[in-house]
Design an enzyme around this catalytic site. Sequence first.
Site, PDB file in Angstrom:
ATOM      1  N   CYS A  79       0.842  -1.205   0.000  1.00 10.50           N
ATOM      2  CA  CYS A  79       0.000   0.000   0.000  1.00 10.50           C
ATOM      3  C   CYS A  79       0.877   1.256   0.000  1.00 10.50           C
ATOM      4  O   CYS A  79       1.624   1.473  -0.938  1.00 10.50           O
ATOM      5  CB  CYS A  79      -0.985  -0.030   1.172  1.00 10.50           C
ATOM      6  SG  CYS A  79      -2.350   1.147   0.970  1.00 10.50           S
ATOM      7  N   HIS A 180      -3.860  -4.598  -0.306  1.00  7.10           N
ATOM      8  CA  HIS A 180      -3.436  -5.200   0.957  1.00  7.10           C
ATOM      9  C   HIS A 180      -3.476  -6.724   0.845  1.00  7.10           C
ATOM     10  O   HIS A 180      -4.546  -7.330   0.957  1.00  7.10           O
ATOM     11  CB  HIS A 180      -4.353  -4.754   2.096  1.00  7.10           C
ATOM     12  CG  HIS A 180      -4.172  -3.328   2.487  1.00  7.10           C
ATOM     13  ND1 HIS A 180      -3.205  -2.926   3.389  1.00  7.10           N
ATOM     14  CD2 HIS A 180      -4.813  -2.204   2.091  1.00  7.10           C
ATOM     15  CE1 HIS A 180      -3.266  -1.609   3.545  1.00  7.10           C
ATOM     16  NE2 HIS A 180      -4.234  -1.155   2.766  1.00  7.10           N
ATOM     17  N   GLU A 182      -2.589  -8.839   3.009  1.00  9.51           N
ATOM     18  CA  GLU A 182      -3.022  -9.380   4.305  1.00  9.51           C
ATOM     19  C   GLU A 182      -4.531  -9.289   4.498  1.00  9.51           C
ATOM     20  O   GLU A 182      -5.079  -9.890   5.426  1.00  9.51           O
ATOM     21  CB  GLU A 182      -2.283  -8.669   5.448  1.00  9.51           C
ATOM     22  CG  GLU A 182      -2.771  -7.279   5.792  1.00  9.51           C
ATOM     23  CD  GLU A 182      -2.300  -6.178   4.845  1.00  9.51           C
ATOM     24  OE1 GLU A 182      -2.613  -5.005   5.118  1.00  9.51           O
ATOM     25  OE2 GLU A 182      -1.642  -6.487   3.833  1.00  9.51           O
TER      26      GLU A 182
END
Length: 209
Positions: A79, A180, A182
């Site tokens: 990001c 992202h 994650e």
Amino acid sequence: MIAIIDYGMGNLRSVSKALEHIGVTCEITDNPETIRQSDGIVLPGVGAFPKAMKELEERGLISLIKEQAASGKPVLGICLGMQLLFEASEEIEFTEGLGLLPGTVRKLPVGRKIPHMGWNALETKQESPLLQGLTGNPYVYYVHSFYADTANDVIVAGSDYGVFVPGVVSKGNIYGAQFHPEKSSDVGLKMLQNFKELVETCSSSQQLT
């Protein structure tokens, strides 16, 4: 061990939890020796580009990250962390970045809701070990208002949002994800797994030399 760079901005725990979930030994740190001893680096980030660069500078991390990147160590920006890898950003004011990738970070064009927040399909432009095992146009989770205006040979994959947004970039040992991983379910975890394997391969090669 993968060092997750702590400069006071970013989703550090969510990144470390995702890495731990796939069996990575990682440490959230701004300690120079810990970073030097790591096998790979993750540079996360949430917030504004100028403040992020200021925080990195005040912690003495800019030259350290450049040093480690020059050594051939795998680096993954996520990001805002991905945006910091580029030469500069126009966010708020013109600010120089780390200069590890060519290009400038610019504001998303008007006509779409900003920030670009949510799931979007990823269109692959070229092969990359970071996308190994992913097929079709997988969906990933974005939250951003700026995008990297960069060379075509740096763009691995991206998404349409009024402009083509580079979602995955790479050059040599430098990698970045605008979205992202994650927060991108199994697709994101697979990308992190691929980065883990890149780090392991690089570490093994260095030990043999």
